[in-house]
Structure formats: C-alpha cells, structure tokens
Design an enzyme around this catalytic site. Structure first.
Site, PDB file in Angstrom:
ATOM      1  N   SER A 117      -6.169  -1.331  -1.765  1.00 23.29           N
ATOM      2  CA  SER A 117      -6.220  -1.000  -0.404  1.00 23.29           C
ATOM      3  C   SER A 117      -7.436  -0.010  -0.280  1.00 23.29           C
ATOM      4  O   SER A 117      -8.527   0.107  -0.799  1.00 23.29           O
ATOM      5  CB  SER A 117      -4.975  -0.738   0.460  1.00 23.29           C
ATOM      6  OG  SER A 117      -5.422  -0.767   1.758  1.00 23.29           O
ATOM      7  N   GLU A 161      -5.915 -12.835   0.192  1.00 21.65           N
ATOM      8  CA  GLU A 161      -7.220 -11.961   0.339  1.00 21.65           C
ATOM      9  C   GLU A 161      -8.292 -12.208  -0.595  1.00 21.65           C
ATOM     10  O   GLU A 161      -9.428 -11.449  -0.790  1.00 21.65           O
ATOM     11  CB  GLU A 161      -6.834 -10.411   0.025  1.00 21.65           C
ATOM     12  CG  GLU A 161      -5.935  -9.890   1.124  1.00 21.65           C
ATOM     13  CD  GLU A 161      -5.208  -8.310   0.960  1.00 21.65           C
ATOM     14  OE1 GLU A 161      -5.054  -7.799   2.017  1.00 21.65           O
ATOM     15  OE2 GLU A 161      -5.516  -7.919  -0.161  1.00 21.65           O
ATOM     16  N   HIS A 165      -1.090  -8.251   1.116  1.00 20.16           N
ATOM     17  CA  HIS A 165      -1.726  -7.243   0.690  1.00 20.16           C
ATOM     18  C   HIS A 165      -0.839  -6.315   0.016  1.00 20.16           C
ATOM     19  O   HIS A 165      -1.532  -5.681  -1.146  1.00 20.16           O
ATOM     20  CB  HIS A 165      -1.954  -6.279   2.030  1.00 20.16           C
ATOM     21  CG  HIS A 165      -2.782  -5.344   1.947  1.00 20.16           C
ATOM     22  ND1 HIS A 165      -4.131  -5.433   1.594  1.00 20.16           N
ATOM     23  CD2 HIS A 165      -2.607  -3.977   2.289  1.00 20.16           C
ATOM     24  CE1 HIS A 165      -4.737  -4.160   1.454  1.00 20.16           C
ATOM     25  NE2 HIS A 165      -3.867  -3.260   2.018  1.00 20.16           N
TER      26      HIS A 165
END
Length: 265
Positions: A98, A182, A210
């Site tokens: 992230s 993602e 995530h």
C-alpha cells in the site's frame, strides 16, 4: 538489512499487511529495520492555508512532497543502521504494501542502486495505472488532487515517481505478490521492467484483496519473500527439490549491479 514498513506498532509479525516475517528473517541472519513513516506532509503546514481535507491532500501530492518526506526518513534510518555497523550497505533490501509500496517505488527511482532487492504487496502508481486500470472514480479523485489527465502532459509530473519511466536504469530485483483484485495496478510497472530485461517476478493470488487473508496464501508469501532475500542478498539456494523451478527462473533473470553505498550522516 531488510526494511519493513510503513507503520511500526511494536511487536510486529510482518509489517503492514503481514507479508514480511520479521522474526523468520532475523533468524536467517538479517537485521530488520521497522520503519514508522513520519506524519503526512500537510501536518507540517502551520500557516492556516489548509482549510479542508482536500487542501491537505493536495498539499501532500504537490511535487510529491509527502513522498519526499517519507523518503527522507527512510534514508535517515538506513544511514543510522549503516553508520552503527548494523547493516552492510551493499546488502540492503526494502519491502512494502500500500503506502509502503509507494515508498519502495520512490526509493527505487530516487536512490537508484541503494537497495539490492525489493518486494512489494501492491502495484506501483503509474500514469496508466492511475488513470485507466484503477477505474474512473479513482482517476477523477486523483485528478482533483492535481494528477494529470491522460490528455495532458504526463512526463514532468511522473518523472520523480514512475518506475516505468526509469525501467532501463533500475537494477534492483523486484518481487510483486499481489491480490487478484488489484493485479491490474501492477501490470504497467511489471511489463515495462520486463521489456527492459530487469529482474522481476509477479505472482497473483486469487480471491484476495488489499490485505490478503487466506492462510495458505500468507504462508506461501512468507516463504517466497524469505527465499527471495536469501537468494539476492546472500546467494543462498534452498536444497528443497520442489523449489528447483523457482531458482532456475531467478538464475535466468538479468544480473543486477552492485548497489551504491549510502553515505552516512
């Protein structure tokens, strides 16, 4: 030494996202630096000019000021470890998920040669990734914060950040282990790195998001990250025959140049 980030909550297992197992890495002889990123850049602006959340976010993004702040903290922490003899400046590695992946990205572009290997759990931010693959809503939000649209000039804005724009000069082996939710955000950087014959691998984990949650996936990620750093930093090859194909691939990747030692304060 391996950098694990981006928030340090004390007795950690593997940093944010829990993919970089601190204690197993330490057991292999690595020093591990747990990096606490500094407060957002906007928190340093005290002149009353920031009157909304949007103002704060725009200030963070302008000329990548927040990324520069985090990068400065990263370099400072690494320099201290090197100056104390804890870390070998020729054998430094960095990890991130992230916001931490963005820190990895910025470091690869702005401190080339410093890290001898890298691993990320999220894709890097790139022009097409942010304006196409991330969806129209996210693209509009980023444009509102000052990112360029596809029809405007991209190069000047992205030059300090884009791994793709610097793919021909990035020599650190990079391991991507990303969620299928993602993975599109990783393709731009990965494809450009491969096109320039850089040392990189991409793994996609099904039914993940995530923060990856499936125990089998987390275990696989742990093991591969340990193998990756043992291979690229120490030249170690696991004798387990089930990993023969893995090491054959890694041997076939392009050679990396020796990292440039970090000057100490």
């Amino acid at each position: 030494m391996i950098v694990v980030q981006y928030i340090s909550r004390g007795f950690l297992r593997g940093g944010v996202g829990d993919e970089y197992p601190i204690f197993p890495l330490a057991a292999e002889g690595f020093a591990v630096l747990s990096l606490q990123r500094p407060p957002d850049f906007y928190e340093t602006v005290k002149d009353g000019s920031l009157r909304s959340i949007r103002d704060a976010q725009v200030a963070d993004q302008r000329e990548w000021q927040d990324r520069r702040s985090v990068h400065s903290s990263l370099l400072g922490g690494v320099a201290i470890a090197v100056s104390r003899g804890i870390a070998d400046p020729r054998k430094l590695a960095i990890t991130g998920s992230s916001d931490g992946a963005a820190t990895v990205q910025f470091a690869l572009v702005n401190a080339p040669g410093l890290f001898a290997a890298a691993a990320v759990s999220s894709g890097f931010m790139e022009p097409l990734s942010t304006q196409v693959f991330g969806g129209q809503a996210w693209a509009a939000q980023l444009v509102d914060l000052g990112y360029p649209t596809l029809e405007t000039g991209q190069s000047a804005f992205w030059q300090p950040m884009s791994v793709g724009m610097h793919a021909d000069s990035i020599n650190s082996p990079i391991l991507f282990q990303v969620a299928d939710d993602e993975y599109l955000l990783a393709l731009e950087s990965y494809s450009l790195l491969k096109a320039h014959r850089r040392s990189t691998e991409l793994y996609v984990f099904p039914n993940e998001y995530h923060i990856k949650w499936q125990p089998a996936h987390r275990f696989s990620i742990y093991n591969r990250n340990v193998d990756w750093f043992r291979y690229w930093l120490l030249g170690h090859v696991d004798a387990d025959p089930s990993k023969d194909r893995q090491y054959a691939r890694w041997r076939s990747l392009s050679s990396t140049v020796a990292p440039t030692p970090l000057s100490t304060p």
